[in-house]
Scaffold this motif. Structure first.
Motif, PDB file in Angstrom:
ATOM      1  N   ARG A  52      -4.733   6.025   5.160  1.00  0.00           N
ATOM      2  CA  ARG A  52      -3.522   6.737   5.551  1.00  0.00           C
ATOM      3  C   ARG A  52      -3.474   6.875   7.075  1.00  0.00           C
ATOM      4  N   ASP A  53      -4.667   7.126   7.671  1.00  0.00           N
ATOM      5  CA  ASP A  53      -4.728   7.334   9.117  1.00  0.00           C
ATOM      6  C   ASP A  53      -4.339   6.093   9.909  1.00  0.00           C
ATOM      7  N   ILE A  54      -4.424   4.909   9.269  1.00  0.00           N
ATOM      8  CA  ILE A  54      -4.014   3.706   9.997  1.00  0.00           C
ATOM      9  C   ILE A  54      -2.521   3.768  10.284  1.00  0.00           C
ATOM     10  N   ASP A  62       0.665  19.795   9.718  1.00  0.00           N
ATOM     11  CA  ASP A  62       0.050  18.912   8.727  1.00  0.00           C
ATOM     12  C   ASP A  62       1.024  17.968   8.026  1.00  0.00           C
ATOM     13  N   GLU A  63       2.293  17.915   8.479  1.00  0.00           N
ATOM     14  CA  GLU A  63       3.166  16.932   7.854  1.00  0.00           C
ATOM     15  C   GLU A  63       2.844  15.563   8.468  1.00  0.00           C
ATOM     16  N   LEU A  64       3.023  14.497   7.652  1.00  0.00           N
ATOM     17  CA  LEU A  64       2.635  13.174   8.131  1.00  0.00           C
ATOM     18  C   LEU A  64       3.759  12.536   8.917  1.00  0.00           C
ATOM     19  N   GLU A  65       3.408  11.987  10.066  1.00  0.00           N
ATOM     20  CA  GLU A  65       4.398  11.245  10.843  1.00  0.00           C
ATOM     21  C   GLU A  65       3.909   9.827  10.988  1.00  0.00           C
ATOM     22  N   PHE A  66       4.832   8.881  10.893  1.00  0.00           N
ATOM     23  CA  PHE A  66       4.441   7.494  11.086  1.00  0.00           C
ATOM     24  C   PHE A  66       4.022   7.293  12.539  1.00  0.00           C
ATOM     25  N   ASP A  67       2.837   6.702  12.728  1.00  0.00           N
ATOM     26  CA  ASP A  67       2.344   6.476  14.078  1.00  0.00           C
ATOM     27  C   ASP A  67       1.978   5.004  14.216  1.00  0.00           C
ATOM     28  N   PRO A  68       2.715   4.260  15.025  1.00  0.00           N
ATOM     29  CA  PRO A  68       2.480   2.807  15.075  1.00  0.00           C
ATOM     30  C   PRO A  68       1.253   2.414  15.897  1.00  0.00           C
ATOM     31  N   LYS A  69       0.505   3.392  16.416  1.00  0.00           N
ATOM     32  CA  LYS A  69      -0.594   3.089  17.346  1.00  0.00           C
ATOM     33  C   LYS A  69      -1.536   2.005  16.817  1.00  0.00           C
ATOM     34  N   ALA A 261     -12.579   1.420   7.258  1.00  0.00           N
ATOM     35  CA  ALA A 261     -11.256   0.977   6.792  1.00  0.00           C
ATOM     36  C   ALA A 261     -10.724  -0.144   7.684  1.00  0.00           C
ATOM     37  N   ILE A 262     -10.867   0.004   9.008  1.00  0.00           N
ATOM     38  CA  ILE A 262     -10.405  -1.042   9.931  1.00  0.00           C
ATOM     39  C   ILE A 262     -11.218  -2.326   9.704  1.00  0.00           C
ATOM     40  N   ALA A 263     -12.547  -2.156   9.496  1.00  0.00           N
ATOM     41  CA  ALA A 263     -13.396  -3.326   9.239  1.00  0.00           C
ATOM     42  C   ALA A 263     -12.921  -4.062   7.996  1.00  0.00           C
ATOM     43  N   LEU A 264     -12.490  -3.292   6.984  1.00  0.00           N
ATOM     44  CA  LEU A 264     -12.019  -3.919   5.748  1.00  0.00           C
ATOM     45  C   LEU A 264     -10.689  -4.644   5.959  1.00  0.00           C
ATOM     46  N   VAL A 265      -9.821  -4.053   6.792  1.00  0.00           N
ATOM     47  CA  VAL A 265      -8.553  -4.729   7.113  1.00  0.00           C
ATOM     48  C   VAL A 265      -8.856  -6.057   7.816  1.00  0.00           C
ATOM     49  N   LEU A 266      -9.813  -6.015   8.762  1.00  0.00           N
ATOM     50  CA  LEU A 266     -10.203  -7.228   9.484  1.00  0.00           C
ATOM     51  C   LEU A 266     -10.744  -8.279   8.508  1.00  0.00           C
TER      52      LEU A 266
END
Lengths: 289, 267
Positions: A52-54, A62-69, A261-266
């Protein structure tokens, strides 16, 4: 060979790879859905938060905002790898062609010269570019002479130079292998049919060199996706890629699940490329059969 | 035929190739050249001196790092070469056996994965197992990624070799192990040597995995080198680089020449 050795001969390899490679990869997948530990590390507690943090970041309440970072970092990494691959292809084609049209001794020597720098430590090669591209170095001066703004070091261009340098042998070798098999009579046939040199290049050489270019593209693109040292040193740490992002999560940021999680995306990206490539090769074999 | 009319020649290709080779060797040449520079600013030449080599040889932490790197490289090479030799023997003699293809893929898997992924995966494994000894961590991880580099030359050597000699030895009642030791091993020795040398170079040169796994007392040479780059741009770096470059080039050249020669001699 006796059946016994057949089995026992493969045991060390399987044990080594199972314990130090396959098991760790499974653990990475598990950690990527684990809870972040309070003081680094992680706790075995299922959550999809790292993924989710990606995409999202928690706002004030605590509401979620889309963050394109992070999406941008992933996109930039893919783009850098693609540009590196494209430059390697453009550079390898003429070089491999020239090498392939030499005599046998010169050919062997030149191929040897292409491979040699590849064995020099990655960190030494990147360090060398750090000196050359710095403001006092030859590359840095050339950049200023040509009217480049600011310093060349710590820009995406500097990173690209380092990446192309690191991976170019992996492109030249397969392209050379493909062009070497090319029958010179085909070039003469092209000329006899009044094709200009460049038409022959476009219509004969490039299509016949294509299997080599495709193989080289995989060999360059895959490691370029996971590149770490070039962004760290030549990009000055400002140009974050997936590789350096993973590195920081396991280092100073101490967020192992997110790093996993990033390693798995890679890994997924790399596997995707390899699977598409294998399927394509399979289709071609079927079509030829 | 005049050269410019030769349809096989492309104007500009030659120039590109010459520039390409200059570019390929420029960084190596620059570092070696500047390592003999007496100035303390890394990239400004003022005169010849060997003082940075003397400084490097007097640098205690550097020598410790060299020792760590050598121990890791020697042990990892021994493990990787043994594992690779056994696997290559089985796979080249039984190409159609069940699981042959899968085994071959698994042995070469470290080449397909991004090194950073393998590095963090190993880090998590070791932290879960509570394996804190830096040297053991490094040796195990290096053995894994060195194995395909040892495997490929040995496999190539075995591929081009007929099994006649080994069968002849067995017909003469040599036990399988004796036949291997006295007949097969000497024949594939060039492949084994080049595999061992390549894995030694790969281990000595590794930064990403070693940096991730290193603990306080076990810093390898590339990891120490990196900390020096971060700290200051001392010309000592050029001297260390030159030593690393020479080591890599000599070993890699020897490995390549060995495997090329072996291939030419074979029918």
């Amino acid at each position: 060979m006796r059946r016994g050795f057949r089995f026992w001969g493969l045991v060390p390899a399987w044990v080594l790879m199972a314990v130090t490679l396959l098991a760790p990869l499974v653990i990475v997948a598990l950690v990527s859905v684990a809870k972040r530990g309070a003081y680094g590390g992680f706790e075995w507690d299922f959550t999809l938060a790292p993924y989710r943090d990606i995409l999202f970041t928690a706002g004030w309440s605590d509401e979620l905002e889309f963050d394109p970072k992070y999406v941008l970092i992933i996109g930039r990494t893919v783009l850098l790898a693609l540009i590196t691959t494209a430059i390697c292809m453009a550079l390898a084609l003429p070089v491999a062609y020239v090498i392939a049209t030499r005599g046998p001794r010169a050919k062997a020597l030149l191929i040897y010269l292409v491979t040699l720098p590849f064995w020099v430590s990655m960190i030494v090669r990147v360090y060398a570019w750090l000196i050359i591209l710095g403001n006092d170095g030859f590359g840095g001066r050339l950049w200023q002479f040509l009217g480049g703004e600011g310093s060349l070091l710590f820009t995406p261009t500097a990173m690209l130079i380092g990446m192309v340098y690191s991976y170019i042998p992996l492109m030249v070798l397969p392209v050379f292998a493909a062009i070497e098999k090319l029958d010179p009579a085909l070039l003469e046939a092209g000329a006899d049919l009044y094709a200009s040199r460049w038409t022959t290049a476009r219509r004969v050489i490039v299509p016949l060199a294509w299997p080599g270019l495709a193989a080289g593209a995989i060999l360059v693109f895959v490691p370029a996706l996971g590149t770490v040292l070039e962004p760290m040193l030549l990009g000055g740490g400002k140009q974050i890629t997936m590789g350096t992002l993973i590195q920081t999560q396991f280092g100073s940021a101490r967020n192992w699940p997110f790093g996993a999680a990033i390693a798995l995306v890679l890994m997924a990206l790399v596997m995707g490329v390899l699977i598409v490539n294998a399927l394509r090769a399979g289709h071609k074999r079927e079509a030829e059969a | 035929m005049k050269k410019s009319h030769d349809i096989r020649r492309y104007p500009g290709f030659g120039t590109v190739t010459v520039l390409f080779f200059l570019w390929l060797y420029a960084p190596i040449a620059v570092v070696i050249w500047l390592s003999f520079n007496e100035n303390r600013i890394v990239s400004v030449w003022t005169g010849f001196s060997l003082k940075w080599y003397r400084a490097a040889l007097d640098n205690g932490p550097l020598l410790d790092a060299v020792r760590t790197s050598l121990i890791v490289a020697v042990v990892a090479t021994a493990i990787a070469t043994t594992v690779a030799l056994m696997a290559a023997m089985v796979l080249s003699r039984n190409p159609t056996m069940r699981g042959a293809k899968l085994s071959e893929t698994v042995v070469n898997l470290p080449l397909l994965l991004p090194e950073i992924v393998l590095a963090v995966a190993t880090l998590i494994l070791f932290s879960q197992l509570g394996l804190a000894d830096g040297m053991t961590r490094l040796i195990v991880a290096h053995s894994t990624f060195c194995t395909p580099f040892a495997f490929l030359p040995i496999r190539a050597r075995l591929q081009g070799m007929s099994t006649d000699y080994e069968e002849a030895a067995q017909d003469l009642y040599a036990k399988p192990l004796t036949a291997f030791r006295r007949v097969t091993l000497p024949l594939i020795l060039p492949g084994v040597f080049s595999g061992a040398m390549l894995s030694f170079v790969i281990s000595m040169d590794d930064f990403i995995t070693s940096n991730m796994l290193a603990t306080g007392g076990t810093t390898t040479l590339p990891v120490y080198f990196f900390s020096l780059i971060k700290k200051s741009a001392s010309p000592e770096l050029n001297a260390i680089s030159t030593l690393l470059i020479v080591l890599s080039l000599v070993l890699a050249s020897a490995a390549l020449v060995l495997s090329m020669r072996a291939m030419r001699r074979d029918p």
